[in-house]
Design a protein around this motif. Structure first.
Motif, short mmCIF file in Angstrom:
data_model
loop_
_atom_site.label_atom_id
_atom_site.label_comp_id
_atom_site.label_asym_id
_atom_site.label_seq_id
_atom_site.Cartn_x
_atom_site.Cartn_y
_atom_site.Cartn_z
N CYS A 87 108.83 55.33 41.36
CA CYS A 87 109.97 56.04 40.49
C CYS A 87 108.97 56.16 39.23
CB CYS A 87 111.04 55.39 40.43
SG CYS A 87 111.21 53.82 39.65
N THR B 105 112.95 57.81 37.63
CA THR B 105 113.08 59.02 38.40
C THR B 105 112.42 58.70 39.71
OG1 THR B 105 113.53 60.28 36.61
CG2 THR B 105 113.48 61.35 38.72
N ALA C 262 115.40 66.00 40.96
CA ALA C 262 115.75 66.10 39.60
C ALA C 262 114.97 67.03 38.78
CB ALA C 262 115.57 64.53 38.92
#
Length: 686
Positions: free
Chosen positions: A393, A401, A407
């Motif tokens: 991430c 994220t 996203a």
């Protein structure tokens, strides 16, 4: 706000209240036990080696509590030293093991199993003593008869006489067994100085000991040493350490009395003061008065330095010991606080024996020397799970994220490319352990691609802006520089000259660059009126300025004379009459049509009739002042003229400045007659 200081003696801290001290005669150390126990003190000191913890094979004798008492070790009636008596309370821990044959053949244990009466317990008890600058360890051998051996019960105590210590010193005492069956006991105590004892006459070092007071001096601290004249003594400032020897900071041999000032920024909690007379075997008295000072604790954090050591090491440097917790965090390129990693990686603790005073943070970037300057990289956190499962991430202000998510963040849009960069080795590994890793992936190539069109648009916008600036060049130049104005008038009398001077001064405030012969009389005399006018006219017109013809009765009369007889000599009108000299150049411009845009006419209300201005000069704007002052000022300033409202305000200011001079002209002798002599009835012969 500075912490208030009272005058304090050197002996600060938790000193025992001593009214009288027991005397121990002789230099030898001794040991004695409580009834029922036998003990023996080994000769000489032993090495202070606690060793590691071991399991007890059965009941063992261990120390449970330490107790101290101050005594005097005396060699003569008035020759004593301060000494610390230590009492160690003992207890039995553990249980007797059942006979081996019963456990071997499986028979049940006898609940009334009795300890053999001929068995006893023996233990080696170590006492460790530290008081700057000395350290000692002694070994006590203690034996307990079996009749007193009851697991979990106290069996008595052993008393050691005694550890010599300096007056005012801080002492630390540890006790443990050899081998060590439990964590060692420890005790810290601040000893009194000569002021805290009523037996000062028994300790020779107190007779000539320097007296030290600590007091406030604004934000600073004063050390006042009240000693007799010419007495020599030593003064040492040092940083007391929880572990290891003290760190010396400042040392001087001085002659009393003395007053020493310490800057408040030098105060730290472990800063201690030691003072002693410069005599053989003198007692050193120590104090650490700043342990609870808030300023000292703030200074300690300010002086602390966090140093990162590649590949994954770090070091915390500070004058005193302090607690710290090392953890990884990340910071965005635009600054801001360092945010914890989500998900977090393991933390590391630093354990020292100083209480937390303020919650402050020290922050360093990971090995900036190897990474180079701060760049717009993305930080990836790799988490490793069972069966070699890995997840990545990207750290962003909104959180961590996942790379392969939907996203609407930069890292999510470039998730597949960043994953390929990690696999292909284009990312730099910053941290690695069994649970996870940290990667720094460069974003330069992606930023360059995204910003290529933006740069192109900026270039186009810059080109358009440059063209607009070129088109506005003349206007900008005109606005940036004030316009020139050359005033020409006929010197009818002194009052009219004052009026012209007032007008020129008011026009300079607009701003305008005004030229008038009143301000150039020296140049006018040196060059002559005609040459001076030619030079001024040429410079004014080259700069885009304007020539102002101020009509008065005298000026109108001169103009008509020139129009009737062009051969009239200008010198007949005076050496400084630039107006008469200028008519030879001004009239051809009007006769040949070159005057518009170069000339402006003006006359003053009540001094000249509007119809008195010759018709030849009406091909250019002619203004009545001050009634038409706004239009007059607007024409003079040209493109640089302000907005109407601002122009009206300036016209009103100029009119107010002219009014006293206009009134002076009207009061001058013959002034009304001048206006009547040059009127429409005189005729216009042009």
């Amino acid at each position: 706000m500075p912490v208030p200081w009272f005058l304090l003696s050197l002996a600060l801290g938790r000193n025992p209240v001593v009214l009288s001290l027991e005397r121990v005669v002789g230099p030898e150390d001794t040991a004695r036990c409580s009834p029922g126990l036998s003990c023996h003190l080994w000769d000489g000191d032993v090495l202070c080696l606690p060793g590691s913890l071991v399991s007890a094979p059965g009941p063992v004798l261990v120390p449970t509590r330490l107790q101290t008492e101050l005594v005097l070790r005396c060699y003569e009636e008035t020759d004593c030293d301060l000494c610390v008596r230590v009492t160690v309370h003992l207890a039995v821990h553990g249980y007797w093991e059942e006979p081996e044959d019963e456990a071997k053949f499986g028979r049940a244990a006898d609940p009334e199993f009795v300890v053999p009466t001929n068995a006893s317990l023996q233990a080696h008890i170590v006492l460790s003593f530290q008081a700057y600058p000395t350290a000692r360890c002694v070994l006590l051998e203690v034996q307990v008869p079996a009749a007193l051996v009851q697991p979990g019960q106290s069996v008595g105590s052993v008393v050691f006489d005694c550890f010599g210590a300096a007056l005012g010193a801080e002492v630390r005492i540890w006790s443990y067994t050899q081998p060590r069956y439990q964590k060692e006991l420890n005790l810290t105590q601040q000893l009194p100085d000569c002021k805290g004892l009523e037996v000062r006459d028994s300790i020779q070092s107190c007779w000539a000991l320097p007296w030290l007071n600590v007091s406030a001096d604004g934000d600073d601290v004063r050390l006042v040493l009240d000693v007799s004249e010419e007495q020599r003594f030593g003064l040492s400032l040092y940083w007391n350490q929880v572990q290891g020897p003290a760190k010396p900071w400042w040392h001087r041999n001085l002659t009393g009395p003395q007053t020493i000032t310490l800057n408040h920024t030098d105060l730290v909690p472990c800063l201690c003061i030691q003072v002693w007379p410069l005599e053989p075997d003198s007692v050193r008295t120590s104090i650490c008065p700043f342990r609870e000072d808030p300023r000292a604790h703030r200074n300690l954090w300010r002086a602390a330095r966090l140093q990162l050591l590649p590949p994954r090491g770090w070091r915390l440097e500070a004058p005193c010991s302090l607690p710290a917790e090392a953890t990884l965090c990340w910071q965005a390129p635009d600054g801001g606080p360092c945010q914890p990693l989500v998900p977090p990686l393991p933390r590391e603790n630093v354990t020292v024996n100083v209480s937390t005073w303020e919650k402050l943070q020290l922050q360093e970037c990971l090995w900036a020397a190897s990474l180079g300057p701060l760049k717009d990289d993305v930080l990836l956190v790799e988490k490793r799970g069972p069966q070699d499962n890995r997840s990545l991430c990207a750290l962003e202000p909104s959180g961590c994220t996942p790379l392969l998510s939907r996203a609407s963040t930069r890292a999510a849009r470039l998730g597949e490319q960043l994953l390929q960069d990690v696999q292909s080795g284009q990312c730099l590994q910053l941290w690695d352990d069994d649970l996870g890793a940290l990667w720094a992936c460069p974003m330069d190539k992606y930023i360059h691609q995204r910003w290529a069109l933006v740069w192109l648009a900026c270039l186009l916008f810059g080109a358009v802006l440059f063209l607009l600036l070129l088109l506005k060049k003349n206007h900008v130049k005109a606005a940036a520089r004030s316009r020139a104005a050359l005033l020409l008038y006929s010197a009818d009398d002194a009052a009219f000259e004052r009026l012209v001077g007032a007008l020129a001064s008011a026009l300079c405030q607009l701003p305008l660059r005004v030229a008038v012969d009143l301000w150039s009389r020296r140049a006018l005399s040196a060059q002559g009126p005609l040459a001076w006018f030619h030079a001024q006219r040429r410079q004014t017109l080259q700069d885009g300025g304007v020539v102002v013809l101020l009509f008065s009765p005298g000026a109108v009369a001169l103009c008509r004379e020139w129009l009737q007889d062009a051969t009239s000599a200008p010198g007949a009108h005076g050496p400084h009459d630039a107006f008469a000299a200028s008519l030879s150049c001004v009239l051809p411009d009007f006769l040949q049509g070159r005057a518009p845009g170069r000339y402006v006419g003006a006359y003053f209300d009540r001094l000249l009739s509007p119809d008195a201005v010759p018709a030849l000069f009406r091909c250019v704007p002619v203004f009545s002042l001050p009634s038409q002052m706004p239009d007059f000022l607007g024409t003079l300033q040209g493109p640089a003229a302000p907005r109407p409202r601002r122009l009206a305000e300036r016209a009103q200011q100029v009119s107010r400045a002219l009014q006293p001079a206009v009134d002076g002209c009207l009061r001058a002798p013959g002034a009304p007659g001048l206006g009547r002599r040059v009127g429409p009835e005189a005729g216009d012969r042009t």
